[in-house]
Design a protein around this motif. Structure first.
Motif, short mmCIF file in Angstrom:
data_model
loop_
_atom_site.label_atom_id
_atom_site.label_comp_id
_atom_site.label_asym_id
_atom_site.label_seq_id
_atom_site.Cartn_x
_atom_site.Cartn_y
_atom_site.Cartn_z
N ALA A 88 31.58 138.55 39.71
CA ALA A 88 32.95 138.48 39.21
C ALA A 88 33.03 137.42 38.12
O ALA A 88 32.27 136.44 38.14
CB ALA A 88 33.92 138.15 40.34
N VAL A 89 33.94 137.62 37.17
CA VAL A 89 34.06 136.72 36.03
C VAL A 89 35.54 136.51 35.70
O VAL A 89 36.31 137.48 35.64
CB VAL A 89 33.34 137.29 34.79
CG1 VAL A 89 33.61 136.41 33.56
CG2 VAL A 89 31.85 137.41 35.04
N LEU A 90 35.93 135.26 35.49
CA LEU A 90 37.23 134.91 34.93
C LEU A 90 36.96 134.40 33.53
O LEU A 90 36.21 133.43 33.36
CB LEU A 90 37.92 133.85 35.78
CG LEU A 90 39.30 133.39 35.31
CD1 LEU A 90 40.29 134.54 35.33
CD2 LEU A 90 39.81 132.25 36.20
N ARG A 91 37.53 135.05 32.52
CA ARG A 91 37.16 134.77 31.13
C ARG A 91 38.39 134.53 30.28
O ARG A 91 39.40 135.24 30.39
CB ARG A 91 36.36 135.95 30.57
CG ARG A 91 35.93 135.82 29.12
CD ARG A 91 35.22 137.08 28.66
NE ARG A 91 33.95 137.26 29.36
CZ ARG A 91 33.27 138.41 29.37
NH1 ARG A 91 33.75 139.47 28.76
NH2 ARG A 91 32.11 138.48 30.01
N ASN B 275 36.34 146.47 38.09
CA ASN B 275 37.76 146.32 38.40
C ASN B 275 38.30 145.20 37.53
O ASN B 275 37.78 144.09 37.56
CB ASN B 275 37.95 145.98 39.87
CG ASN B 275 37.38 147.06 40.76
OD1 ASN B 275 37.81 148.19 40.71
ND2 ASN B 275 36.40 146.71 41.58
N VAL B 276 39.34 145.49 36.76
CA VAL B 276 39.74 144.60 35.67
C VAL B 276 41.24 144.32 35.71
O VAL B 276 42.04 145.24 35.86
CB VAL B 276 39.39 145.24 34.30
CG1 VAL B 276 39.73 144.28 33.16
CG2 VAL B 276 37.93 145.66 34.25
N PHE C 118 37.47 140.21 35.93
CA PHE C 118 36.87 141.48 36.30
C PHE C 118 35.78 141.29 37.33
O PHE C 118 35.14 140.24 37.40
CB PHE C 118 36.36 142.25 35.08
CG PHE C 118 35.26 141.59 34.29
CD1 PHE C 118 33.93 141.88 34.54
CD2 PHE C 118 35.57 140.69 33.28
CE1 PHE C 118 32.92 141.29 33.80
CE2 PHE C 118 34.56 140.09 32.54
CZ PHE C 118 33.23 140.39 32.80
N VAL C 119 35.61 142.32 38.14
CA VAL C 119 34.63 142.33 39.21
C VAL C 119 33.69 143.50 38.99
O VAL C 119 34.13 144.65 38.86
CB VAL C 119 35.30 142.45 40.59
CG1 VAL C 119 34.25 142.46 41.70
CG2 VAL C 119 36.30 141.32 40.81
N ARG C 120 32.40 143.21 38.91
CA ARG C 120 31.40 144.26 38.75
C ARG C 120 30.97 144.77 40.13
O ARG C 120 30.82 143.99 41.07
CB ARG C 120 30.17 143.72 38.01
CG ARG C 120 30.45 143.13 36.64
CD ARG C 120 29.15 142.68 35.99
NE ARG C 120 29.35 141.98 34.73
CZ ARG C 120 29.34 140.66 34.59
NH1 ARG C 120 29.15 139.89 35.67
NH2 ARG C 120 29.52 140.10 33.41
N SER C 121 30.73 146.08 40.20
CA SER C 121 30.28 146.69 41.45
C SER C 121 29.24 147.75 41.16
O SER C 121 29.24 148.37 40.10
CB SER C 121 31.46 147.35 42.19
OG SER C 121 32.50 146.46 42.42
#
Length: 229
Positions: free
Chosen positions: A179-182, A148-149, A159-162
């Motif tokens: 989840a990552v804030l980049r 989810n981006v 984005f959140v990985r699932s």
């Protein structure tokens, strides 16, 4: 999206009604026609009722076209009700279709949603010196993954990985894994925070319509590009 409508699941809600509804306004004499589905997607589309689907799809896309991805809908309950009627009509036209197979794999771009947290980010991004770009769901059924981006041009992204598990005919169960804030030269990892499900109540070669565990709605189209981490 699934940050989307799916980043913040709480409690399950009932399924969409399977009873078709009358369209909220007169239909054009020449409604937008569905392009022929690719052969690889034929199984997913074989249950669609073409006339009903074309009409309901045309209604839905017209209704959301000026809604700023859902920001304007938040202030207009009557418009929201019209859009939900169109969604239910489209879901009824697709009743019995399988939407958890290979045609679900794509980079999907948000057109409209009722998901409050996501709309809050879109609305308030300028206060943080940026602007929300495309909001995406990136699904790979074969690998069992969902990203989810939310993009913040030119180089920012959250984005959140699932992980996902299909529950045919239309439900996808998901569990957030990270989840990552980049930014352009930095990255902040965040802990995962939830699980839930969503149902793709309509899917064709152009768009997908989703209802999630909280009763939120999402309309997405196939992005003209593939998002990669």
């Amino acid at each position: 999206m699934a940050t989307s409508t799916l980043l913040f699941p709480t409690t399950p809600s009932s399924s969409l009604s399977s009873t078709p509804h009358s369209p909220p306004f007169p239909i054009s004499a020449n409604p937008r026609r569905l392009r022929q589905a690719p052969s690889s997607a034929a199984a997913a589309f074989r249950f669609l009722r073409p006339r009903e689907a074309v009409r309901a799809k045309s209604d839905l896309l017209s209704l959301i076209s000026d809604q700023e991805r859902g920001l304007r809908t938040q202030r207009d309950p009557s418009k929201r009700a019209e859009i939900v009627v169109a969604i239910e009509a489209l879901a009824a036209a697709a009743k019995g279709s399988v939407t958890t197979g290979p045609p679900l794999s794509a980079t999907w771009r948000m057109l409209w949603t009722t998901e409050k947290e996501q709309l809050f980010i879109i609305k308030n991004a300028p206060f943080f010196g940026t602007e929300a770009g495309d909001v995406l769901q990136v699904i790979d059924v074969e690998k069992g993954t969902l990203n989810n981006v939310i993009t913040f041009p030119p180089s920012g992204v959250f984005f959140v990985r699932s992980s996902i598990e299909a529950e045919p005919p239309q439900r996808i169960n998901f569990k957030f894994t990270s989840a990552v804030l980049r930014g352009s030269n930095w990255e902040i990892p965040l802990p995962p925070f939830g699980k839930g499900w969503f149902e793709s109540v309509y899917l064709d070669e152009d768009i997908r319509v989703v209802k999630d565990i909280r009763g939120d709605y999402l309309v997405v189209d196939r992005a003209p590009y593939s998002w990669k981490e």
